[in-house]
Design a protein around this motif. Structure first.
Motif, mmCIF file in Angstrom:
data_model
loop_
_atom_site.group_PDB
_atom_site.id
_atom_site.type_symbol
_atom_site.label_atom_id
_atom_site.label_comp_id
_atom_site.label_asym_id
_atom_site.label_seq_id
_atom_site.Cartn_x
_atom_site.Cartn_y
_atom_site.Cartn_z
ATOM 1 N N ILE A 164 0.874 -1.176 0.000
ATOM 2 C CA ILE A 164 0.000 0.000 0.000
ATOM 3 C C ILE A 164 0.906 1.219 0.000
ATOM 4 N N SER A 165 0.684 2.126 -0.925
ATOM 5 C CA SER A 165 1.574 3.287 -1.042
ATOM 6 C C SER A 165 0.834 4.424 -1.719
ATOM 7 N N GLY A 166 1.509 5.580 -1.759
ATOM 8 C CA GLY A 166 1.004 6.729 -2.522
ATOM 9 C C GLY A 166 -0.308 7.285 -2.039
ATOM 10 N N ILE A 167 -0.541 7.333 -0.729
ATOM 11 C CA ILE A 167 -1.772 7.934 -0.210
ATOM 12 C C ILE A 167 -1.636 9.449 -0.328
ATOM 13 N N ASP A 168 -2.433 10.052 -1.214
ATOM 14 C CA ASP A 168 -2.314 11.477 -1.542
ATOM 15 C C ASP A 168 -3.524 12.214 -0.990
ATOM 16 N N ASN A 169 -3.279 13.162 -0.059
ATOM 17 C CA ASN A 169 -4.372 13.944 0.514
ATOM 18 C C ASN A 169 -4.974 14.919 -0.483
ATOM 19 N N ILE A 170 -4.157 15.454 -1.370
ATOM 20 C CA ILE A 170 -4.627 16.469 -2.304
ATOM 21 C C ILE A 170 -5.418 15.829 -3.445
ATOM 22 N N ARG A 171 -4.844 14.803 -4.069
ATOM 23 C CA ARG A 171 -5.532 14.131 -5.175
ATOM 24 C C ARG A 171 -6.560 13.113 -4.708
ATOM 25 N N TRP A 331 0.293 7.619 8.000
ATOM 26 C CA TRP A 331 -0.881 6.806 8.293
ATOM 27 C C TRP A 331 -0.484 5.562 9.079
ATOM 28 N N GLU A 332 -1.470 5.063 9.797
ATOM 29 C CA GLU A 332 -1.313 3.826 10.565
ATOM 30 C C GLU A 332 -2.475 2.907 10.242
ATOM 31 N N LEU A 333 -2.153 1.697 9.791
ATOM 32 C CA LEU A 333 -3.186 0.725 9.440
ATOM 33 C C LEU A 333 -3.750 0.111 10.717
ATOM 34 N N SER A 334 -5.020 0.408 11.004
ATOM 35 C CA SER A 334 -5.646 -0.081 12.234
ATOM 36 C C SER A 334 -6.252 -1.466 12.042
ATOM 37 N N THR A 335 -7.077 -1.625 11.025
ATOM 38 C CA THR A 335 -7.709 -2.914 10.741
ATOM 39 C C THR A 335 -8.169 -2.894 9.288
ATOM 40 N N ALA A 336 -8.843 -3.942 8.872
ATOM 41 C CA ALA A 336 -9.310 -4.040 7.489
ATOM 42 C C ALA A 336 -10.523 -4.959 7.438
ATOM 43 N N PHE A 337 -11.343 -4.768 6.411
ATOM 44 C CA PHE A 337 -12.526 -5.589 6.176
ATOM 45 C C PHE A 337 -12.526 -6.059 4.731
ATOM 46 N N ILE A 338 -12.998 -7.286 4.515
ATOM 47 C CA ILE A 338 -13.317 -7.789 3.175
ATOM 48 C C ILE A 338 -14.779 -8.200 3.201
ATOM 49 N N GLU A 339 -15.578 -7.580 2.343
ATOM 50 C CA GLU A 339 -17.026 -7.789 2.356
ATOM 51 C C GLU A 339 -17.477 -8.339 1.006
ATOM 52 N N PHE A 340 -18.362 -9.320 1.067
ATOM 53 C CA PHE A 340 -18.980 -9.906 -0.120
ATOM 54 C C PHE A 340 -20.454 -9.525 -0.106
ATOM 55 N N LEU A 341 -20.940 -8.971 -1.200
ATOM 56 C CA LEU A 341 -22.321 -8.505 -1.240
ATOM 57 C C LEU A 341 -22.828 -8.522 -2.665
ATOM 58 N N LYS A 365 -1.572 9.855 11.703
ATOM 59 C CA LYS A 365 -0.681 10.163 12.821
ATOM 60 C C LYS A 365 -0.687 11.682 13.034
ATOM 61 N N TRP A 366 -1.509 12.111 13.979
ATOM 62 C CA TRP A 366 -1.773 13.542 14.138
ATOM 63 C C TRP A 366 -0.716 14.259 14.978
ATOM 64 N N HIS A 367 0.194 13.562 15.626
ATOM 65 C CA HIS A 367 1.151 14.218 16.518
ATOM 66 C C HIS A 367 2.033 15.212 15.776
ATOM 67 N N ILE A 368 2.441 14.896 14.562
ATOM 68 C CA ILE A 368 3.320 15.784 13.825
ATOM 69 C C ILE A 368 2.620 17.081 13.477
ATOM 70 N N TYR A 369 1.292 17.027 13.234
ATOM 71 C CA TYR A 369 0.535 18.246 12.934
ATOM 72 C C TYR A 369 0.396 19.122 14.178
ATOM 73 N N VAL A 370 0.207 18.505 15.321
ATOM 74 C CA VAL A 370 0.084 19.279 16.561
ATOM 75 C C VAL A 370 1.400 19.991 16.868
ATOM 76 N N ILE A 371 2.508 19.316 16.644
ATOM 77 C CA ILE A 371 3.809 19.914 16.974
ATOM 78 C C ILE A 371 4.179 21.007 15.981
ATOM 79 N N ASN A 372 3.997 20.747 14.684
ATOM 80 C CA ASN A 372 4.473 21.681 13.660
ATOM 81 C C ASN A 372 3.528 22.836 13.373
ATOM 82 N N ILE A 373 2.236 22.647 13.612
ATOM 83 C CA ILE A 373 1.271 23.684 13.242
ATOM 84 C C ILE A 373 0.559 24.258 14.456
ATOM 85 N N VAL A 374 -0.064 23.399 15.255
ATOM 86 C CA VAL A 374 -0.899 23.876 16.353
ATOM 87 C C VAL A 374 -0.054 24.593 17.408
ATOM 88 N N LEU A 375 1.061 23.996 17.807
ATOM 89 C CA LEU A 375 1.879 24.617 18.852
ATOM 90 C C LEU A 375 2.473 25.952 18.390
#
Length: 598
Positions: A164-171, A331-341, A365-375
């Motif tokens: 899994i790669s290339g997760i783009d927030n803008i696109r 990002w952090e992968l928490s869990t996953a689902f495979i559904e048949f329907l 992973k929101w910690h980097i945003y809190v440190i670099n922007i919010v603080l």
């Protein structure tokens, strides 16, 4: 002297019967030859007329012409002439509704429950077949379980997610590489075609006449999508799974029960590397959790063969995700689902199509945003409190200079981080926090201007001292306490999305984007001289997605406005034609063509 043995009475009767059958067969052949000789030969003209008449009868008959897929299937199946072999014998029939859930599954359904997707085998038939090649004198007899002809086929799936790669927030896209293994039980026809092909050419790879057709609904760019070619075996293999469906391999079963050792499966491996589109719900950014979805739809290339998807009933772990080579970044992968329907998203009204939905539940992973922007924004707002300790001159120039500098600094900082913030039409949580920091600094400027209007120095200093504590408390409330408690609330609510299924996700996302359809019954003539044939879309109510009354009302209002607008255009065109003396069809208008408008 040797004793002469007379033939057995049973043997004499059998010999006489064979002789009589031989005489009858010879007589039948002679009669057939006489009939063929008695038939007059057709001239080329008569043969052509007969061919045209047969073609016309075929076209005008009630039966539909076979599709190219059906013709290919019939051509392959006609290569093996069943008339030259004894017909197969039906031994047992095992319908899907009479089967129990796979014994190896821990999942149990109520006895009276009937669902469209049940982990069963589908309708099966146990047949005794005899296969004999025309060049081989020895016959081959087998007793096997086959998929019943005309029944709904069940395609059993197993998966391996490689990267899994290339997760783009803008696109709003991501890329995934994975393998899909497809397995389905052979029918009698498919098995005969397979045996015939191996008898003719053992080195020729086998390819079935029918195979599932997969479509990736949310694919943006397909880098790889092909069936893997196994060395010396080809793309499609015929396998025996000794542990399929049953509790353990080599399990002894009754003759009327399914035995995987007496069943043949077609297996193929689909290698995929695709970039998918995924609309991100960024209201809670950067504390958001997202679904990275892969929607696979099964198309009915041959409408006579329907099928559904089910998990492979072999090993308990039928799918796996390997994140060792994944690039998840923030990002952090928490869990996953495979559904048949089964879904009604196709063009055919009322027809359901099999779907596989892979949902990867990821958490940012929101910690980097809190440190670099919010603080940093919080520190800039806290620095504005230092303006209260500056000496207050006649117009508060030093204070205004400091506060304006802080505002410009925060604006420049926001522009610098704009590439990291997604472009959406609503305010995210981080956007609200940035605007709140602007508001706090603007209030500080307003306070400075207001204090400067007080002429008495002692009164000004007293009010200024009180307002310092007010702004200090306001900074603690807005920039710290509200942020901390609201962020915790958002994190908890977003983590609930990690357990949402497909229907629950559609209720949140697709409610705001209903699907539209075009109906050829609702057409309008628009444009200059009504030269454009126009169709206006309407909300598709024949869908499994949720639709609110507000959406239907809004759609009907737009449609009524459009119809009124078209009617007014038609009336305006008629009035113009009457003024110019031209009728609607382009001829000169007469008195009978006049139209009254009240």
């Amino acid at each position: 002297m040797k004793a002469e043995h007379s033939p057995d009475p049973v043997m004499r009767a059998q010999i006489s019967t064979d002789v009589e059958e031989t005489k009858e067969s010879d007589a039948g052949h002679r009669e057939h030859d006489q009939e063929q000789e008695a038939k007059p030969e057709l001239t080329p003209l008569h043969q052509s007329l007969k061919a045209w008449r047969d073609r016309a009868e075929l076209v005008l008959s009630d039966t539909e012409l076979p599709s190219p897929i059906e013709m290919s299937y019939k051509e392959k199946s006609s290569k093996f002439k069943y008339g030259k072999h004894p017909s197969s014998k039906l031994l047992e029939t095992l319908l899907d509704e009479d089967q129990v859930i796979a014994p190896k599954l821990a999942y149990k359904e109520p006895l009276d429950a009937r669902y469209p997707l049940e982990p069963k085998l589908g309708d099966l038939e146990k047949r005794e077949i005899i296969i004999q090649h025309k060049k081989d004198a020895l016959a081959r007899k087998e007793k096997l379980w086959f998929a019943k002809t005309g029944s709904t086929r069940k395609v059993f799936i197993s998966m391996k997610l490689k990267r899994i790669s290339g997760i783009d927030n803008i696109r709003e896209t991501f890329r995934m590489r994975f393998h899909i293994y497809l397995n389905w039980i052979m029918s009698e026809q498919e098995y005969r075609d397979y045996i015939e092909g191996k008898m003719k050419n053992p080195n020729q790879p086998y390819e079935p006449a029918w195979k599932p057709d997969l479509e990736f609904m949310n694919a943006v760019e397909v880098h790889q999508n092909e069936v893997f070619h196994y060395p010396e075996k080809g793309k499609y293999r015929v396998e025996i799974f000794k542990d399929f469906y049953v509790a353990k391999a080599h399990q002894i079963v009754d003759t009327n029960e399914f035995d995987p050792q007496l069943c043949r499966f077609i297996r193929c491996k689909l290698e995929c590397d695709i970039t998918f589109a995924e609309e991100l719900e960024l209201n809670s950014y950067p504390f958001d959790c997202q679904d990275l979805s892969v929607i696979i739809k099964g198309n009915y290339v041959n409408s006579k063969i329907k099928y559904v998807f089910l998990p492979e009933l072999r090993a308990a772990k039928f799918a796996s995700i390997d994140v060792r080579y994944s690039v998840l970044d923030e990002w952090e992968l928490s869990t996953a689902f495979i559904e048949f329907l089964m879904d009604k998203s196709g063009r055919m009204t009322g027809r359901e199509y099999p779907n596989i939905v892979i949902r990867l539940k990821v958490k940012r992973k929101w910690h980097i945003y809190v440190i670099n922007i919010v603080l940093l924004l919080c520190a800039l707002c806290f620095l504005s409190l230092s303006s209260f300790y500056l000496k207050f001159d006649q117009f508060g120039g030093e204070r205004l200079s400091l506060l304006i500098t802080l505002i410009l600094t925060s604006v420049a900082f926001s522009i610098a981080i704009q590439d990291r913030i997604p472009n959406v039409s609503y305010l995210t949580f981080l956007d609200k926090y940035i605007l709140m920091s602007y508001l706090y600094l603007i209030l500080s400027i307003v306070e400075t201007v207001g204090i400067s209007t007080i002429e008495d120095d002692e009164t000004r200093e007293q009010y200024d001292r009180y307002l310092f504590w007010v702004f200090l408390v306001l900074w603690m409330l807005l920039m710290i306490l509200v942020f901390v408690f609201y962020a915790r609330h958002l994190i908890r609510s977003e983590e609930e999305k990690l357990l949402y299924n497909t229907d629950e996700v559609n209720e949140i996302v697709n409610t705001f984007m209903p699907s539209l359809v075009f109906d050829y019954k609702h057409l309008n003539r628009v444009g200059r001289k009504r030269r454009i044939l126009s169709f206006m879309a309407k909300i598709n109510t024949d869908t499994s997605l949720p639709i609110t009354e507000y959406e239907l009302t809004k759609s009907e209002q737009l449609r009524s406005k459009h119809e009124k607008r078209v009617s007014m255009q038609v009336l305006d065109a008629q009035m113009d034609n009457m003024q110019r003396g031209v009728s609607a069809d382009g001829s000169v208008a007469t008195k009978a063509d006049t139209v009254s408008f009240g």
